[in-house]
Design a protein around this motif. Structure first.
Motif, short mmCIF file in Angstrom:
data_model
loop_
_atom_site.label_atom_id
_atom_site.label_comp_id
_atom_site.label_asym_id
_atom_site.label_seq_id
_atom_site.Cartn_x
_atom_site.Cartn_y
_atom_site.Cartn_z
N HIS A 139 1.00 -1.05 -0.46
CA HIS A 139 -0.22 -0.42 -0.14
C HIS A 139 1.20 1.00 0.18
N GLY A 140 2.53 1.17 0.49
CA GLY A 140 2.93 2.21 0.26
C GLY A 140 3.13 2.78 1.59
N GLU A 141 3.51 4.06 1.21
CA GLU A 141 4.26 4.96 3.36
C GLU A 141 3.53 4.89 3.85
N ASN A 142 2.56 5.79 3.55
CA ASN A 142 2.08 6.36 3.85
C ASN A 142 0.17 5.76 3.80
N GLY A 143 0.16 4.81 2.97
CA GLY A 143 -1.52 4.04 2.37
C GLY A 143 -1.51 4.62 0.86
N ASN A 144 -0.13 6.08 0.56
CA ASN A 144 -1.21 5.79 -0.75
C ASN A 144 0.16 5.84 -1.76
N SER A 145 0.33 4.93 -2.10
CA SER A 145 1.59 4.49 -3.38
C SER A 145 1.19 2.66 -3.74
N PRO A 146 0.41 2.49 -3.93
CA PRO A 146 0.22 0.80 -3.90
C PRO A 146 1.19 0.84 -5.07
N ILE A 147 1.51 -0.42 -5.05
CA ILE A 147 1.96 -1.47 -5.88
C ILE A 147 1.74 -1.28 -6.94
N ASP A 148 0.18 -1.76 -7.09
CA ASP A 148 -0.10 -1.71 -9.07
C ASP A 148 -1.79 -0.87 -8.53
N GLU A 149 -2.41 -0.82 -9.28
CA GLU A 149 -3.96 -0.01 -9.68
C GLU A 149 -4.76 -0.46 -8.91
N ASN A 150 -4.27 -2.27 -8.84
CA ASN A 150 -5.59 -3.62 -8.09
C ASN A 150 -5.48 -3.36 -6.83
N THR A 151 -4.15 -2.73 -6.75
CA THR A 151 -3.76 -2.58 -4.75
C THR A 151 -4.72 -0.73 -4.38
N PRO A 152 -5.70 -1.17 -3.44
CA PRO A 152 -6.10 0.18 -3.28
C PRO A 152 -5.28 1.34 -2.73
#
Length: 138
Positions: free
Chosen positions: A64-77
């Motif tokens: 999901h990324g450091e703050n939950g805003n950088s997902p690894i792909d477009e399918n990850t919210p």
């Protein structure tokens, strides 16, 4: 005077039952959960978000990324800034098998109620990049 007594009583009863929250979103910004969980702690949630799961070897941040805003792909919210109560309910459902996802179910299966509350509070307290449908179509 007698006619106003039922109206006043009803207003007091409604205020007591609502916990004084006129704005439903205000409850989410506070540490109130409709998921029946204990109070969450964002600092503990951050530590949990960085902990590798025994099941997958992944952290929450990995996908999901450091703050939950950088997902690894477009399918990850994006989950940063999401209502903590929504996140808590989702994690409970993954854990209990009522919501199925190959990775999330295995990530959540060993989480206790306090850990879910802490993770939900952490990601809910992050800056948001979420947009509603009206904003998305501008």
């Amino acid at each position: 005077m007698i006619r106003t007594l039922p109206a006043v009583s009803l207003a007091l009863l409604l205020a007591a039952c609502s916990g004084g929250q006129a704005d439903p979103a205000a409850a989410s910004r506070q540490n109130v959960s409709s998921a029946g969980l204990p109070s969450g702690d964002a600092a503990r949630g951050e530590a949990l978000a960085l902990r590798k799961s025994a099941a997958s070897g992944q952290t929450c941040i990995d996908c999901h990324g450091e703050n939950g805003n950088s997902p690894i792909d477009e399918n990850t919210p994006k989950i940063g800034g999401q209502y903590h109560d929504y996140l808590a309910h989702a994690l409970q459902r993954y854990r209990d098998g009522r919501r199925d996802h190959a990775l999330m179910s295995s990530q959540a299966v060993d989480l206790g109620d306090q850990e879910i509350a802490d993770l939900a509070m952490f990601f809910g307290s992050r800056p948001t990049q979420l947009v509603n449908l009206e904003q998305a179509h501008k």
